[in-house]
Design a protein around this motif. Structure first.
Motif, PDB file in Angstrom:
ATOM      1  N   ALA A  49       2.076  -1.457  -0.298  1.00 27.31           N
ATOM      2  CA  ALA A  49       3.408  -0.991  -0.696  1.00 27.31           C
ATOM      3  C   ALA A  49       3.632   0.458  -0.257  1.00 27.31           C
ATOM      4  CB  ALA A  49       3.570  -1.120  -2.207  1.00 27.31           C
ATOM      5  N   GLU A  50       2.608   1.278  -0.397  1.00 32.82           N
ATOM      6  CA  GLU A  50       2.720   2.681   0.032  1.00 32.82           C
ATOM      7  C   GLU A  50       2.936   2.769   1.536  1.00 32.82           C
ATOM      8  OE1 GLU A  50       1.409   6.316   1.802  1.00 32.82           O
ATOM      9  OE2 GLU A  50       0.126   4.543   1.812  1.00 32.82           O
ATOM     10  N   ALA A  51       2.236   1.955   2.294  1.00 27.64           N
ATOM     11  CA  ALA A  51       2.407   1.956   3.748  1.00 27.64           C
ATOM     12  C   ALA A  51       3.808   1.467   4.135  1.00 27.64           C
ATOM     13  CB  ALA A  51       1.341   1.094   4.404  1.00 27.64           C
ATOM     14  N   ALA A  52       4.332   0.497   3.392  1.00 25.08           N
ATOM     15  CA  ALA A  52       5.671  -0.011   3.695  1.00 25.08           C
ATOM     16  C   ALA A  52       6.743   1.013   3.357  1.00 25.08           C
ATOM     17  CB  ALA A  52       5.920  -1.303   2.934  1.00 25.08           C
ATOM     18  N   ALA A  57       1.209   2.916   9.563  1.00 24.22           N
ATOM     19  CA  ALA A  57       0.161   1.909   9.601  1.00 24.22           C
ATOM     20  C   ALA A  57      -1.229   2.530   9.586  1.00 24.22           C
ATOM     21  CB  ALA A  57       0.323   1.037  10.832  1.00 24.22           C
ATOM     22  N   THR A  58      -1.340   3.761   9.139  1.00 23.96           N
ATOM     23  CA  THR A  58      -2.647   4.415   9.157  1.00 23.96           C
ATOM     24  C   THR A  58      -3.581   3.892   8.070  1.00 23.96           C
ATOM     25  OG1 THR A  58      -1.780   6.201   7.785  1.00 23.96           O
ATOM     26  CG2 THR A  58      -1.742   6.526  10.170  1.00 23.96           C
ATOM     27  N   THR A  59      -3.042   3.194   7.075  1.00 25.69           N
ATOM     28  CA  THR A  59      -3.895   2.651   6.013  1.00 25.69           C
ATOM     29  C   THR A  59      -4.398   1.245   6.332  1.00 25.69           C
ATOM     30  OG1 THR A  59      -1.963   1.822   4.836  1.00 25.69           O
ATOM     31  CG2 THR A  59      -2.773   3.993   4.210  1.00 25.69           C
ATOM     32  N   LEU A  60      -4.052   0.738   7.490  1.00 25.06           N
ATOM     33  CA  LEU A  60      -4.478  -0.617   7.850  1.00 25.06           C
ATOM     34  C   LEU A  60      -5.995  -0.792   7.848  1.00 25.06           C
ATOM     35  CD1 LEU A  60      -3.501  -3.419   8.646  1.00 25.06           C
ATOM     36  CD2 LEU A  60      -3.596  -2.685  11.015  1.00 25.06           C
ATOM     37  N   PRO A  61      -6.790   0.126   8.391  1.00 20.80           N
ATOM     38  CA  PRO A  61      -8.247  -0.052   8.316  1.00 20.80           C
ATOM     39  C   PRO A  61      -8.772  -0.084   6.873  1.00 20.80           C
ATOM     40  CG  PRO A  61      -7.702   1.602   9.951  1.00 20.80           C
ATOM     41  CD  PRO A  61      -6.441   1.279   9.238  1.00 20.80           C
ATOM     42  N   ILE A  62      -8.157   0.693   6.005  1.00 20.80           N
ATOM     43  CA  ILE A  62      -8.578   0.684   4.604  1.00 20.80           C
ATOM     44  C   ILE A  62      -8.252  -0.664   3.971  1.00 20.80           C
ATOM     45  CG2 ILE A  62      -8.226   1.762   2.350  1.00 20.80           C
ATOM     46  CD1 ILE A  62      -7.547   4.343   3.899  1.00 20.80           C
ATOM     47  N   LEU A  63      -7.098  -1.218   4.301  1.00 16.24           N
ATOM     48  CA  LEU A  63      -6.737  -2.536   3.787  1.00 16.24           C
ATOM     49  C   LEU A  63      -7.699  -3.612   4.277  1.00 16.24           C
ATOM     50  CD1 LEU A  63      -2.859  -2.384   4.167  1.00 16.24           C
ATOM     51  CD2 LEU A  63      -4.170  -2.304   2.052  1.00 16.24           C
ATOM     52  N   VAL A  64      -8.102  -3.521   5.523  1.00 18.48           N
ATOM     53  CA  VAL A  64      -9.049  -4.497   6.075  1.00 18.48           C
ATOM     54  C   VAL A  64     -10.401  -4.392   5.366  1.00 18.48           C
ATOM     55  CG1 VAL A  64     -10.335  -5.141   8.142  1.00 18.48           C
ATOM     56  CG2 VAL A  64      -7.897  -4.658   8.295  1.00 18.48           C
ATOM     57  N   VAL A  65     -10.863  -3.171   5.138  1.00 20.00           N
ATOM     58  CA  VAL A  65     -12.149  -2.981   4.458  1.00 20.00           C
ATOM     59  C   VAL A  65     -12.084  -3.502   3.024  1.00 20.00           C
ATOM     60  CG1 VAL A  65     -13.725  -1.225   3.568  1.00 20.00           C
ATOM     61  CG2 VAL A  65     -12.927  -1.097   5.917  1.00 20.00           C
TER      62      VAL A  65
END
Length: 86
Positions: A49-52, A57-65
């Motif tokens: 939600a914060e990324a949206a 899209a800088t939090t994408l790696p954190i979401l994947v982890v």
């Protein structure tokens, strides 16, 4: 847009508080582990939600982890609960 952000923040905070309550008061180990999985899912939702909202899209790696951690934790729990050996 700010009203939606506040509503999402309140709902995610309430869900996290309820999950933390289950972690603390859970009568069994499986209840506590499932509540921890729910907390990981809430964190993934909050970061998404914060990324949206901020349109990055800088939090994408954190979401994947976090997603991988949740998956591995669930598989480990199932293997532990069933007593299965390698």
């Amino acid at each position: 847009m700010t009203v939606a952000v506040v509503v999402v923040a309140v709902l995610l905070s309430a869900a996290a508080a309820l999950a933390l309550t289950r972690v603390v008061r859970g009568p069994a180990l499986l209840d506590r582990v499932v509540a921890a999985e729910v907390l990981i899912s809430i964190m993934i939702g909050a970061l998404g939600a914060e990324a949206a909202v901020n349109r990055h899209a800088t939090t994408l790696p954190i979401l994947v982890v976090l997603s991988t951690l949740g998956f591995v934790g669930s598989v480990a729990l199932v293997r532990f609960a069933s007593g299965e050996e390698a």
